[in-house]
Design an enzyme around this catalytic site. Structure first.
Site, PDB file in Angstrom:
ATOM      1  N   TYR A 149      -2.482  -1.878  10.040  1.00  0.00           N
ATOM      2  CA  TYR A 149      -2.489  -1.799   8.576  1.00  0.00           C
ATOM      3  C   TYR A 149      -1.161  -1.221   8.093  1.00  0.00           C
ATOM      4  O   TYR A 149      -0.504  -1.781   7.200  1.00  0.00           O
ATOM      5  CB  TYR A 149      -3.665  -0.956   8.088  1.00  0.00           C
TER       6      TYR A 149
ATOM      7  N   SER B  67       0.868  -1.184   0.000  1.00  0.00           N
ATOM      8  CA  SER B  67       0.000   0.000   0.000  1.00  0.00           C
ATOM      9  C   SER B  67       0.898   1.224   0.000  1.00  0.00           C
ATOM     10  O   SER B  67       2.070   1.139   0.394  1.00  0.00           O
ATOM     11  CB  SER B  67      -0.865  -0.003   1.257  1.00  0.00           C
TER      12      SER B  67
END
Length: 191
Positions: free
Chosen positions: A147, A132
């Site tokens: 995350y 990401s």
């Protein structure tokens, strides 16, 4: 669903010989298979209910793929979740679940499919891991510490494994992709 579905559709359009699709959501999995078959009826498609945080599920999936296809040329590690809570408001179980899917799932799938990637040598193979932009820029993870941690770790795992592959498996390329915010059905809890 989401990016995984888009990848499957693209591969069908490109005319790959076979696809082994996995997801925890069996309904979405079968829906993706139906759409893929409409795009290209010649592609052999198998579906598997897999929780990538479960070593047993991942090993069973790899065995089924070996039985069905023999080897693997492309391994996409794309499963991911986010729990949008601050660290001090997140339970240990929530934190561990994000790490289990986003990081441990990538490592477990790579380990389980490694021998199938080696089987296709000298033909080129690739491991494509979804990180990401949060793997470079922590604020992109919002309030979700696990995350950000998991995406940094996926980036590091991919880069380090790629370095090793140049020596131990030169036909295997390792790639990390770092998408920004994408409107998908990424499972999360708004608690």
């Amino acid at each position: 669903m989401g990016m995984g579905r888009s990848l499957a559709l693209l591969l069908c359009k490109e005319g790959v010989a076979g696809l082994a699709l996995c997801d925890v959501n069996v309904e979405k999995l079968h829906e993706t298979k139906r759409i893929c078959e409409q795009i290209n009826a010649t592609v052999v498609i198998t579906t598997h209910r897999v929780d990538v945080s479960s070593e047993t599920d991942v090993e069973r999936f790899a065995k089924a793929v070996e039985d069905d296809f023999g080897g693997v040329h492309l391994l996409f590690n794309n499963a991911g979740i986010v729990v949008p809570k601050a660290f001090d408001r997140m339970s240990k179980e929530e934190f561990d679940r994000v790490i289990g899917i986003n990081l441990r799932g990538v490592v477990q799938c790579t380990r389980a499919f490694w021998h199938l990637l080696l089987k296709v040598a000298p033909t080129k193979a690739a491991i494509i891991n979804t990180s990401s932009v949060a793997g470079f820029f922590p604020p992109a993870a919002g309030t979700s510490t696990p995350y950000a941690v998991s995406k940094y770790a996926v980036r590091g795992f991919t880069e380090h494994l790629g370095m090793q592959c140049r020596v131990i498996a030169p036909h295997v390329r390792c790639v990390a992709v770092h998408p920004g915010a994408i409107n998908t059905e990424i499972p999360h809890k708004n608690l």
